[in-house]
Design a protein around this motif. Sequence first.
Motif, mmCIF file in Angstrom:
data_model
loop_
_atom_site.group_PDB
_atom_site.id
_atom_site.type_symbol
_atom_site.label_atom_id
_atom_site.label_comp_id
_atom_site.label_asym_id
_atom_site.label_seq_id
_atom_site.Cartn_x
_atom_site.Cartn_y
_atom_site.Cartn_z
ATOM 1 N N ILE A 4 0.840 -1.211 0.000
ATOM 2 C CA ILE A 4 0.000 0.000 0.000
ATOM 3 C C ILE A 4 0.872 1.257 0.000
ATOM 4 O O ILE A 4 0.632 2.202 -0.764
ATOM 5 C CB ILE A 4 -0.935 -0.015 1.219
ATOM 6 N N ALA A 5 1.923 1.261 0.845
ATOM 7 C CA ALA A 5 2.823 2.411 0.904
ATOM 8 C C ALA A 5 3.614 2.550 -0.392
ATOM 9 O O ALA A 5 3.846 3.664 -0.884
ATOM 10 C CB ALA A 5 3.765 2.267 2.099
ATOM 11 N N GLN A 6 4.017 1.375 -0.962
ATOM 12 C CA GLN A 6 4.786 1.428 -2.203
ATOM 13 C C GLN A 6 3.940 1.991 -3.350
ATOM 14 O O GLN A 6 4.426 2.770 -4.178
ATOM 15 C CB GLN A 6 5.286 0.037 -2.556
ATOM 16 N N GLU A 7 2.677 1.613 -3.404
ATOM 17 C CA GLU A 7 1.791 2.112 -4.459
ATOM 18 C C GLU A 7 1.617 3.622 -4.357
ATOM 19 O O GLU A 7 1.684 4.347 -5.356
ATOM 20 C CB GLU A 7 0.442 1.408 -4.345
ATOM 21 N N LYS A 8 1.430 4.123 -3.122
ATOM 22 C CA LYS A 8 1.305 5.566 -2.944
ATOM 23 C C LYS A 8 2.624 6.289 -3.221
ATOM 24 O O LYS A 8 2.640 7.414 -3.721
ATOM 25 C CB LYS A 8 0.830 5.871 -1.525
ATOM 26 N N PHE A 9 3.730 5.639 -2.886
ATOM 27 C CA PHE A 9 5.046 6.235 -3.124
ATOM 28 C C PHE A 9 5.277 6.431 -4.621
ATOM 29 O O PHE A 9 5.771 7.478 -5.070
ATOM 30 C CB PHE A 9 6.127 5.332 -2.512
ATOM 31 N N LEU A 10 4.930 5.395 -5.413
ATOM 32 C CA LEU A 10 5.124 5.478 -6.858
ATOM 33 C C LEU A 10 4.179 6.491 -7.498
ATOM 34 O O LEU A 10 4.474 7.034 -8.564
ATOM 35 C CB LEU A 10 4.913 4.097 -7.487
ATOM 36 N N LYS A 11 3.043 6.757 -6.877
ATOM 37 C CA LYS A 11 2.119 7.757 -7.401
ATOM 38 C C LYS A 11 2.542 9.178 -7.038
ATOM 39 O O LYS A 11 1.931 10.146 -7.485
ATOM 40 C CB LYS A 11 0.706 7.497 -6.859
ATOM 41 N N GLY A 12 3.569 9.297 -6.227
ATOM 42 C CA GLY A 12 4.035 10.625 -5.851
ATOM 43 C C GLY A 12 3.324 11.216 -4.671
ATOM 44 O O GLY A 12 3.354 12.437 -4.456
ATOM 45 N N GLU A 13 2.686 10.402 -3.847
ATOM 46 C CA GLU A 13 1.948 10.911 -2.696
ATOM 47 C C GLU A 13 2.841 11.091 -1.470
ATOM 48 O O GLU A 13 2.341 11.394 -0.397
ATOM 49 C CB GLU A 13 0.782 9.974 -2.370
#
Length: 437
Positions: A4-13
């Motif tokens: 979940i954190a990795q997905e948000k990290f890649l989205k630039g959040e």
Amino acid sequence: MPEIAQEKFLKGEHVMRHVPGVWNAIWSDMFIETTFMRYGHDEKGIISSTLKPETVKVWSLSLHICSRLEEDLREMSSANLVDTNEQHKEEKRGRINADAKDKASILRKLTECIDPLDPSKHPHSLVTIVTRTIAHPSANVDQAIDIGKTQMNEIENSWPDNFHGSISKKVETQVVSRKHIRVAYTKVYDINLIYSRVIGLQASSMEIDFKHILNHALAPVPTAMFTETGELKIGNTKSVLKNQLKVEVSERHIRSQITCSVIDGSAVLYVIHRPLNGKIRDYIDNFKSYIRQILDKCDVYLVFDRYIEFSTKSVARSGRQSYVSREYKLTDDMVLPTQNVMLGVTEKKQQLISLICNASCTDKEFHQLCTHIHKLVVTGDHDPPTEKYKGVIINRADLKTTHEEADVIMIRQIVDAVEAEHTGISVVADDTDVFVV
């Protein structure tokens, strides 16, 4: 990292933006700090109203809630409106066209450079791939690692006897091929190298007699008169001839009585007493006391140097100037600067002379006490000198001069003193040319 954190990290959040855009992202702590600083200094901010700890605490803890409400209201009010002014500058057509030109310019520049991945086109010596400048033969920066390892081994082997020994620089870069080096604010060129190259070019031409050229000194300028940077050498010491010829004589042994004294005011500035922890006003009073003592005996012609910009003399003064000071305006109530600042800088010396001339012309008490018997003629920045005699101030248009050197103006004053039938004239100066004349 959790999915979940990795997905948000890649989205630039993981970053925040005050303004939408590609390159406007900052870390959360920076975002919070800049937000508080911006709203804190705002018209309704806390800094413009109070700094009480309790009030600041309430304001800071509620700021994020208020900002969120303001943002929601802004989005609700503009939900059905399209504002082209809010478009980011990176998304505008002009910026896109400028970026396209930059990319084309970079591509064109890369095609002109030496290909670093094609060794077959590389020269044998070091070369800059962009400017294609071939390095000096002494440049060995490509061997810096090997040279450093060798030096390190030599230093370690010399311990402990040479533990505090100096480490010499053995790596030469492209700097050795520079045409000049910068010393402070001056570019220093190797004029002998330039001159030798010119000699080589002239020798290759059949129109110039090479023997005739070699009859002269192999230097672009006379080394006895000019520095290595091409500037004229200025003598800082006074002439030895003047010291050899001067003879001290008592005033009692002078045949004719001194009735007039012509004084170089710029020379007197260096001998006036400087009061400790005094002000400029005190120094000016001491100068007037010096003039008052001479006025008690005879008439006085006081002459100061003038300062004309971009004149021949201004070049010589800039060469003599041995001290650099920040720019500020001298006033009467200012603490007296050091002698280097006050007399070693042309701008400060000019201001001091102006203050002395103004004080000599406007001091009514000085006129009543000192000029009731003898007259005082002051030559300053203005072309016509000013005469003070028995409380009356007169502009001496007959003594008007446009020259800036006090040495020349003093000769004109001496001629006027002779025409006024003065039998004994005393000249106070520190210049050899005035002494000879």
